[in-house]
Design an enzyme around this catalytic site. Structure first.
Site, PDB file in Angstrom:
ATOM      1  N   ASP A 177      -9.312  -7.728   9.277  1.00 24.99           N
ATOM      2  CA  ASP A 177      -7.677  -7.517   9.245  1.00 24.99           C
ATOM      3  C   ASP A 177      -7.048  -8.905   9.935  1.00 24.99           C
ATOM      4  O   ASP A 177      -7.389  -9.594  10.583  1.00 24.99           O
ATOM      5  CB  ASP A 177      -6.776  -5.953  10.147  1.00 24.99           C
ATOM      6  CG  ASP A 177      -5.872  -5.571   9.392  1.00 24.99           C
ATOM      7  OD1 ASP A 177      -5.023  -6.453   8.829  1.00 24.99           O
ATOM      8  OD2 ASP A 177      -4.369  -5.036   9.906  1.00 24.99           O
TER       9      ASP A 177
HETATM   10  C1  BGC Z   1      -1.916  -5.344   8.208  1.00 28.16           C
HETATM   11  C2  BGC Z   1      -3.035  -5.300   6.547  1.00 28.16           C
HETATM   12  C3  BGC Z   1      -2.489  -6.107   5.836  1.00 28.16           C
HETATM   13  C4  BGC Z   1      -2.422  -7.299   6.422  1.00 28.16           C
HETATM   14  C5  BGC Z   1      -2.261  -8.621   5.437  1.00 28.16           C
HETATM   15  C6  BGC Z   1      -1.837  -6.604   8.654  1.00 28.16           C
HETATM   16  O1  BGC Z   1      -1.093  -7.056   9.790  1.00 28.16           O
HETATM   17  O2  BGC Z   1      -2.776  -4.273   8.639  1.00 28.16           O
HETATM   18  O3  BGC Z   1      -3.216  -4.082   5.999  1.00 28.16           O
HETATM   19  O4  BGC Z   1      -3.231  -5.971   4.464  1.00 28.16           O
HETATM   20  O5  BGC Z   1      -1.751  -7.699   7.417  1.00 28.16           O
HETATM   21  O6  BGC Z   1      -0.881  -8.629   5.034  1.00 28.16           O
END
Ligand code: BGC
Length: 801
Positions: free
Chosen positions: A222
């Site tokens: 993530d």
């Molecule tokens: C979120 C993810 C997301 C990523 C990119 C993160 O903060 O938890 O679900 O895909 O950001 O935007």
């Protein structure tokens, strides 16, 4: 394929390999021209494809939220939705879509509840399976996320979830296991820790994921979930966002010094190359999915939104029979929420609000009735002119000191500027817009943002402040920044030059700045009284209520389940003067509805995507049945919720003490009646279920449409195990089937019960308790008229897998 992957790997030296395992940009995997590997853009998110940038000039189709999709219980629909998602991805040159979100709806206050599919692992797994297969059938990767137990937002970077192996296997890991079986090419490792180890370094990436389940795709972190250089020795394969920090030069040194084996890096690169082949980023381009015309995309989103809407109560007022006078009430009727806040956000080119959809076909009087809360909304861009071009919208200047680097014309007053060019390296951003007041009165004008912010109106600086963020989560800072505003009396047609200057905080991956305003408005009491008066004289009153982005979003959990502002009061007052009151609930997740027994009908719409209004009109008038069934349990009050707490203790641990008893399983165990049970939902006809027969693990039921309209029903199968030697849910979902039948006709529901539904996890693996299980068939977890005993076949009874 392996040959090519291995030979390409052999041609890369260590620095080249290390470049590949970090992103090259915020939403981009690195490429390598020497081996013909293109850079690979990826994009959020589960309910639409935003593309690499958060930019209204590059709009996206906005689909119903994850929960809404799961509320359809409809794999066939999901496979068409997957085709649309893949087509959007290709249109935006994106190789992977970061979704679906398959964490569980463990607590209704979870901030990303709306983005998750369901509180039930099997329903989540089935919908995820259909999503992954259909997106990938078009050569675009899905990315089920967030592995694992990222079921709430409070302290999401540091929380350490304490959860038993059995609950992990049977509940939280199961949708991931099924996604791997569906062939997912990518998975995302979560921010949180599980049982002491942060997920990007957790052994769960090895077992069961890459070992037992044989996952041969890419595990992406993530965004900013990689916490150390040493983590490169573990199971996460790609560090995002790029460019590399912890896995760049320091990792090269660590491998050269022998602290991290090169074989660990090779395994990651092999996976990335395999992924690149699958999505067509190496020599063989992937097949290009059939593009969707705007009309086809809108039609599908409209169909999905209607099939997701759950009618939980109806005394017969719906479908509406040609009413002559409709009072449409509620701020959410005019300014609804099409989607949840956070990374799931996309910017559609067009939206249909309930007011748009209903006023197109019914004689509607609209009164908001309540003020939209304390927050001001983004200034409607139709009221703004870009002083630089004279076009509708505004201009954004990127400054380096006082020198203007670039100027952009923009058509949204809410701007999310990622740390990519042209934002990279700038010292300040200036937003200019000329507001033309369409009504006379006191306007509130302001800005939402953090950092050093100035607001200038007609050359007067009315704000010059270092605005501190309210939270520490970057998503929360960007998405829910504090607002500042001033009041200005404006004559109709008067113009006001607005300039906002903000200096980006170098530590933030994105800069969020929004010009906000509120038009002159009646006093709260006048507005309220006008709505009640409109309801009194109407044949039907439709009140649209809902949550706000300040309440339901990624980055933070909810603090209660109430509808904000005076919405409950409005519904009660309207119901008191009009017995034909229909409440439309526009929230992503459960809310308390203290008036629920006093209104004629309640329709839950979730976050339905861009075609909300037209889908709502279809459902309210009966052109389409409200097709949804609850994928989660709706409580009477928050005090009744059996699994609620999401905040870790001082030691950052959050214990999932309830074990396998999550969602309706916890409700059944507690014995408390919810407002509406899991699986519940009404259509516009009635049904009778009969003739249950079982062959092996297949249940067959005859179902007759006993009403006067054709309809659609979700036949649900649950298992129970009276007198079990094992701790079990009172009942658990084991399968379901969607059937359709014309009035008076019968249909057959064929429900496959997966072997896993009979198994439970033990220290020695999966086991089936010998003897008979009981099968319950019906239309919700609380309405199960058909019962039979079922014995899992001998070939797997008692055998560990
Ligand atoms: C979120 C993810 C997301 C990523 C990119 C993160 O903060 O938890 O679900 O895909 O950001 O935007």
């Amino acid at each position: 394929m392996t040959d090519t992957v291995d030979s390409l790997l052999a041609s890369l030296d260590l620095p080249a390999k290390i470049l590949l395992i970090s992103g090259s940009a915020f939403f981009r995997f690195a490429g390598d021209p020497d081996i013909g590997l293109a850079e690979m853009p990826v994009s959020d998110g589960p309910s639409g494809v935003r593309g690499e940038h958060w930019d209204e000039r590059d709009s996206s189709v906005s689909l119903p939220s994850g929960t809404a999709l799961a509320a359809t219980w409809d794999r066939e629909l999901l496979s068409r939705v997957g085709g649309l998602i893949a087509a959007e991805a290709r249109r935006k040159d994106v190789y992977a879509v970061l979704g679906p979100t398959i964490n569980l709806q463990r607590s209704p206050i979870g901030g990303r509840h709306f983005e998750c599919l369901s509180e039930d692992p099997l329903l989540t797994a089935e919908i995820a399976d259909a999503y992954v297969r259909s997106v990938q059938a078009h050569g675009v990767s899905a990315c089920p996320k967030h592995y694992v137990a990222n079921d709430s937002e409070t302290d999401r970077f540091t929380v350490d979830v304490q959860v038993s192996d059995r609950a992990l296997r049977e509940v939280y890991l199961y949708p991931f296991e099924r996604s791997v079986q569906a062939g997912a090419w990518m998975l995302m490792a979560a921010y949180n820790a599980v049982n002491g180890a942060t997920m990007t370094e957790n052994r769960l990436l090895d077992e069961p994921l890459k070992g037992e389940w044989g996952f041969d795709g890419v595990v992406v972190s993530d965004w900013s979930a990689i916490r150390s250089t040493a983590a490169a020795a573990d199971g996460c394969d790609v560090a995002m966002p790029g460019p590399a920090r912890l896995w760049g030069a320091p990792l090269l040194d660590a491998v050269r010094a022998g602290r991290i084996p090169e074989s660990a890096i090779d395994d990651k690169v092999r996976r990335i190359l395999r992924f690149a082949q699958r999505v067509g980023a190496l020599d063989d381009p992937a097949p290009v999915p059939e593009p969707f015309t705007d009309a086809a995309a809108q039609g599908l989103v409209r169909e999905a939104a209607a099939k997701a809407m759950v009618l939980v109560r109806n005394d017969g007022v719906l479908p509406l029979a040609n009413p002559a006078r409709v009072a449409l009430l509620g701020t959410a009727a005019g300014e609804p929420r099409y989607m949840g806040g956070g990374s799931a956000t996309v910017i559609p080119s067009h939206t249909s609000s309930p007011l748009d959809g209903l006023s197109a076909i019914l004689p509607v009087t609209y009164v908001a009735g309540v003020h939209a809360g304390d927050e001001l909304s983004p200034v409607p861009t139709g009221l703004l002119t870009d002083p630089a071009t004279g076009r509708s919208g505004l201009s954004v200047r990127y400054l380096d000191g006082e020198e203007i680097r670039t100027t952009e014309h923009r058509t949204a007053s809410r701007l999310m500027l990622f740390s990519h060019p042209p934002a990279a390296g700038v010292t300040a951003v200036e937003v200019h817009g000329r507001l033309r007041a369409d009504v006379a009165g006191d306007w509130q004008i302001g800005v939402a943002g953090v950092g050093a912010v100035t607001l200038t109106l007609n050359g007067d600086t009315v704000l010059d402040e270092l605005i501190e963020p309210t939270g520490s989560d970057p998503a929360e800072i960007a998405l829910k920044p504090p607002q500042r505003s001033v009041t200005r009396g404006l004559a109709a047609g008067e113009e006001l030059d607005i300039v906002v200057r903000t200096a980006p905080d170098g530590g933030l991956p994105l800069i969020g700045v929004t010009l906000v305003a509120r038009r002159p408005q009646r006093t709260a009491d006048e507005e309220f009284a006008a709505a009640v008066e409109a309801a009194r004289t109407a044949e039907v009153a439709i009140v649209v209520v809902g949550t706000t982005e300040q309440i339901e979003s990624e980055g933070f959990d909810r603090t209660d389940l109430r509808l904000p502002g005076r919405q409950d009061e409005l519904v009660a007052a309207v119901a008191a003067v009009n017995p034909r009151t229909v409440v439309v609930v526009n929230s992503g997740s459960p809310v308390e509805m203290p008036w629920r027994d006093d209104v004629a009908a309640i329709l839950l719409t979730w976050f339905p995507g861009q075609e909300f209004g037209s889908a709502l009109a279809d459902v309210l008038t009966g052109l389409t049945e409200p097709g949804g069934r609850l994928p989660n349990t709706w409580p009477v009050t928050i005090a009744d919720v059996p699994v609620l707490r999401t905040a870790p203790g001082a030691d950052q641990t959050l214990a999932y003490d309830e074990g396998i008893h999550v969602g309706y399983r916890a409700w059944l165990k507690s014995g408390v009646e919810p407002a509406y049970p899991f699986g519940h939902g009404l259509g516009y006809t009635s049904w009778q279920l009969r003739d249950l027969s079982i062959a092996g693990r297949t249940a067959v039921v005859r179902i007759r449409n006993t009403g006067r309209r054709s309809g659609r029903q979700v036949v649900q199968a649950y298992l129970s195990r009276p007198d079990s030697a094992v701790d079990r849910p009172v009942r658990w979902l084991a399968g379901f089937a969607v059937v359709e039948a014309d009035a008076g006709e019968s249909a057959t529901a064929v429900i496959e019960l997966p072997q896993r539904a009979f198994e439970h996890w033990t220290d020695d693996g999966w086991r089936v308790e010998p003897g008979a299980f009981r099968l319950h068939i019906g239309t919700s977890v609380a309405d199960l008229p058909l019962v039979a005993d079922v014995r899992p076949s001998a070939e797997f009874a008692g055998v560990a897998r």
